[in-house]
Design a protein around this motif. Structure first.
Motif, short mmCIF file in Angstrom:
data_model
loop_
_atom_site.label_atom_id
_atom_site.label_comp_id
_atom_site.label_asym_id
_atom_site.label_seq_id
_atom_site.Cartn_x
_atom_site.Cartn_y
_atom_site.Cartn_z
N GLY A 11 85.10 -15.81 0.79
CA GLY A 11 83.93 -16.44 0.18
C GLY A 11 82.84 -15.41 -0.05
N ALA A 12 81.59 -15.87 -0.15
CA ALA A 12 80.48 -14.98 -0.47
C ALA A 12 80.32 -13.86 0.56
CB ALA A 12 79.19 -15.79 -0.57
N GLY A 165 83.63 -19.60 6.54
CA GLY A 165 82.76 -20.70 6.14
C GLY A 165 82.67 -21.78 7.20
N GLY A 166 82.17 -22.97 6.77
CA GLY A 166 82.01 -24.08 7.69
C GLY A 166 82.92 -25.23 7.35
N THR A 175 87.53 -25.15 6.67
CA THR A 175 88.35 -25.07 7.87
C THR A 175 87.47 -24.77 9.08
OG1 THR A 175 90.10 -23.80 8.97
CG2 THR A 175 88.78 -22.64 7.34
N ASP A 176 87.95 -25.16 10.25
CA ASP A 176 87.25 -24.84 11.49
C ASP A 176 87.80 -23.58 12.14
OD1 ASP A 176 89.71 -25.77 12.29
OD2 ASP A 176 88.93 -27.16 13.80
N GLU A 370 78.55 -18.76 6.86
CA GLU A 370 78.26 -20.13 7.27
C GLU A 370 78.81 -20.50 8.64
OE1 GLU A 370 78.94 -24.69 5.56
OE2 GLU A 370 79.51 -22.97 4.33
N CYS A 371 79.83 -19.81 9.12
CA CYS A 371 80.40 -20.19 10.42
C CYS A 371 79.47 -19.82 11.59
CB CYS A 371 81.78 -19.60 10.62
SG CYS A 371 81.84 -17.81 10.78
N VAL A 372 78.43 -19.04 11.31
CA VAL A 372 77.44 -18.67 12.33
C VAL A 372 76.31 -19.71 12.33
CG1 VAL A 372 75.82 -16.88 13.08
CG2 VAL A 372 78.01 -16.24 12.05
#
Length: 397
Positions: A11-12, A165-166, A175-176, A370-372
């Motif tokens: 992703g980004a 990502g989230g 995805t987690d 985003e996962c942070v």
């Protein structure tokens, strides 16, 4: 295959990390679950991609540690984002409240920049990849086993970057993985929830909302922590629009929100002025000149719209003022991750170095995007965090 790092997630953040690592002469491999990179970039801003915000700073982000993002934003600024894209043929045009879109209004142009740069810098991208195993082995090396097209590959690398990502949006490959990876390595994860998401109203109010479905009104939406002034959008099931999406990131179930339908004026003062000018004007006519016709008509059963303004009592004017400026709603819930633009919460900032985004407990493991637990406002802020965190990680892998 000899790589300095593997980036899981195209992703980004992952794409920026790959490009910036390439500028430094580092060789990386990007593993992407989808059949193409940049899936959320492509749908952002209605396919136009609001790729940064001119006013972006740590104040526009939600995190258990509100100061965590300061370091990343000092290393990669909004000006750096603008220069990066201009140097690659993408020029911005400012829309509402500092939002910057490419002049082409095409998100595909943003993704093409990264695809071209990765190719020019000999950075490898593999799509349709399923990461089956990810472990730390001897001497701090990481071993990744992934499958693509029925073939299984095993790679050992010194550094791994998680930019998956989230939880929004599942159909886009959400995805987690990042959260599960952090937990498996003994790292804390801050409670997650949908953010920048439409809100659902209670059944008792559904008839009024259905009557107004499709109506947009510039309003101030607030709770006891923050307020936003932008348009709200009535829907058959509740409320959406920029101001609602913004407040949703600060909303918890069981809390009310307040809406001021006329934030720049006082309805009481306007009524007093109209009373002196033309007290025989119907309240219905008066409201129709302030708001959309549909919104004014929806108030017939809620306010004394059939009365002349000159005949309104003090109590009725107070009731009108309270309705217009302090409309309270208790949402029943939100539309969930499939309708949310981002995720609130994520890998705890306590677990990461703010200067490098490397896991404190697991040297060589990095988390970005985003996962942070760093969640931006609506309007390009989350992309600025993605670019900045990708850049920071690239300097340290």
């Amino acid at each position: 295959m000899d790589f300095d790092a593997i980036i899981i997630g195209g992703g980004a953040c992952g794409l920026m990390c790959a490009v910036q690592a390439g500028y430094l002469g580092k060789k990386v491999l990007v593993l992407e679950k989808n059949d193409k990179v940049g899936a959320k970039i492509l749908i952002s801003g209605g396919g136009r991609c609001n790729y940064t915000n001119l006013h972006s700073s740590e104040r526009n982000f939600i995190s258990e540690n509100p100061h965590f993002s300061i370091s990343a934003f000092s290393q990669w600024t909004v000006e750096d984002t603008i220069s990066f894209f201009e140097n690659n043929g993408i020029f911005g045009q400012e829309k509402t409240l500092g939002q910057l879109f490419p002049t082409t209004n095409n998100a595909k142009d943003i993704v093409r920049v990264f695809e071209k740069l990765c190719k020019d810098l000999n950075q490898e991208i593999l799509c349709n990849v399923n990461v089956k195993s990810f472990d730390r082995i001897n001497n701090g090396t990481f071993q990744i086993i992934f499958e693509q097209g029925g073939l299984e590959t095993i790679i050992n690398v010194p550094k791994v970057v998680i930019t998956t990502g989230g939880l929004p949006i599942k159909k886009m490959g959400a995805t987690d993985f990042g959260l599960r990876t952090a937990q498996r390595f003994g790292m804390k994860v801050t409670k997650t929830a949908p953010a920048l998401v439409p809100l659902i109203i209670n059944d008792k109010d559904s008839k009024w909302y259905s009557q107004l479905a499709g109506t947009s009104i510039y309003s101030r939406v607030s709770n006891d922590r923050i307020s936003f002034e932008e348009n709200i959008l009535f829907t058959h099931w509740g409320l959406s629009g920029p101001a609602i999406l913004q407040i949703s990131s600060y909303w918890n179930k069981g809390e009310s929100i307040n809406i001021d339908f006329l934030p720049d004026s006082s309805i009481t003062e306007l009524l007093q002025e109209k009373r002196q000018e033309n007290g025989k004007q119907l309240l219905q006519t008066f409201l129709g000149n302030l708001f959309t016709k549909r919104f004014a008509e929806s108030l017939i059963s809620l306010l004394p719209t059939d009365k002349n303004i000159g005949d309104l009592t003090k109590a009725e004017i107070e009731s009108i003022d309270n309705f217009i400026h302090n409309f309270s709603e208790l949402p029943a819930g939100d539309k969930g991750y499939d309708k949310a633009e981002v995720m609130r919460g994520g890998v705890s900032t306590d677990e990461l170095s703010s200067k490098t985004l490397e896991a404190k407990k697991i040297p060589g493991l990095f988390f970005g995007g985003e996962c942070v637990d760093v969640t931006g406002w609506l309007g390009g802020y989350n992309f600025q965090w993605a670019w900045a965190s990708g850049y920071v990680i690239a300097q340290n892998i």
